[in-house]
Design an enzyme around this catalytic site. Sequence first.
Site, PDB file in Angstrom:
ATOM      1  CG  ASP A   8      -1.761   1.263   1.076  1.00 23.45           C
ATOM      2  OD1 ASP A   8      -2.295   1.575   0.435  1.00 23.45           O
ATOM      3  OD2 ASP A   8      -1.147   2.183   2.336  1.00 23.45           O
ATOM      4  CG  ASP A  10      -1.632   7.508   0.176  1.00 25.54           C
ATOM      5  OD1 ASP A  10      -1.006   8.302   0.578  1.00 25.54           O
ATOM      6  OD2 ASP A  10      -2.133   7.242  -0.189  1.00 25.54           O
ATOM      7  CB  THR A  42      -2.537   2.537  -4.465  1.00 27.15           C
ATOM      8  OG1 THR A  42      -3.523   3.896  -4.122  1.00 27.15           O
ATOM      9  CG2 THR A  42      -2.115   2.509  -5.900  1.00 27.15           C
ATOM     10  N   GLY A  43      -5.486   2.483  -3.485  1.00 25.33           N
ATOM     11  CA  GLY A  43      -7.048   2.963  -4.415  1.00 25.33           C
ATOM     12  C   GLY A  43      -7.097   3.858  -5.135  1.00 25.33           C
ATOM     13  CE  LYS A 195      -4.690  -0.830  -1.408  1.00 22.74           C
ATOM     14  NZ  LYS A 195      -4.407  -0.199  -0.187  1.00 22.74           N
ATOM     15  CG  ASP A 218      -2.287   2.377   6.484  1.00 25.44           C
ATOM     16  OD1 ASP A 218      -2.170   1.918   4.768  1.00 25.44           O
ATOM     17  OD2 ASP A 218      -2.878   3.349   6.716  1.00 25.44           O
ATOM     18  CG  ASN A 221      -7.759   0.316   1.234  1.00 22.88           C
ATOM     19  OD1 ASN A 221      -7.125   1.027   2.176  1.00 22.88           O
ATOM     20  ND2 ASN A 221      -7.024   1.167   0.341  1.00 22.88           N
TER      21      ASN A 221
END
Length: 268
Positions: A8, A10, A42-43, A195, A218, A221
Amino acid sequence: MIKLITIDLDGTLFDNEKKISKENKEAIKKAKENGIYVVIATGRPYNGVIDTLKELNLTSINDYVILYNGGKILNVGKNELIHSTLIDGDFVKELYKKSIIENVNIHAFKENEELITPKKNPYTLVEETINKIDASLYDFNNLGKDDKFIKAMIVDSDENISRVTPKFKEEYKNEYSVLRSSKIFLEFLNKKTNKGTALNFLANYLNIDISNTLAIGDADNDIPMIQNAGIGVAMQNSFNEVFKYADFITKSNLESGVAFAINKFIDE
């Protein structure tokens, strides 16, 4: 033996200033040199991650990226879409009406990756800024079944997202994948999209047994990929819910926790 690592951005790879530490870069390079696939999960849309992929030298025909929390998977070097899932405009319109009732903001990414919003707001501005895109104003009442979207998002203050998340998760748990990706973002995707399912798809695509995968994240998601991976790693700064699903807790994003986890598990 680890053959595929998903990471991930952020709160995980990035520090609080959205920068990548020297230690994290070196660990990713080391993993690549050991023949391990390193995949950003990632989103964000492609525009929001391409600079990071370039910074990490993850742009060859052997590199992949998971976007939109699994809504798209790309071969980076070939700029080739290898997997995608969508939701239709009827649902986005329904969610818009509920957002008005709940007094929260909404925006959505169309199939062509255009970001649309019914009104300008500070939370959509965050999306625009971090992903280097511009949102278009659009009347969500005009949306219909033929309009296709990668994801819709309720975007608002931490307090408001915390307030509406249990309601929306309960209401749509059987129809959509509802994921909180940050304090200000609640995302709605195709039921089969997260994910974790993206990690499973990519591992199968690359003929890698899921037991030979490592996932680091973290936020809520990230839970599906942490659950599905052979080794699921939570950052020390993770949302509380994430710790329940992790096999290992690494250092925080301010202490190069990604590097700590990679070095631990690829050297074992």
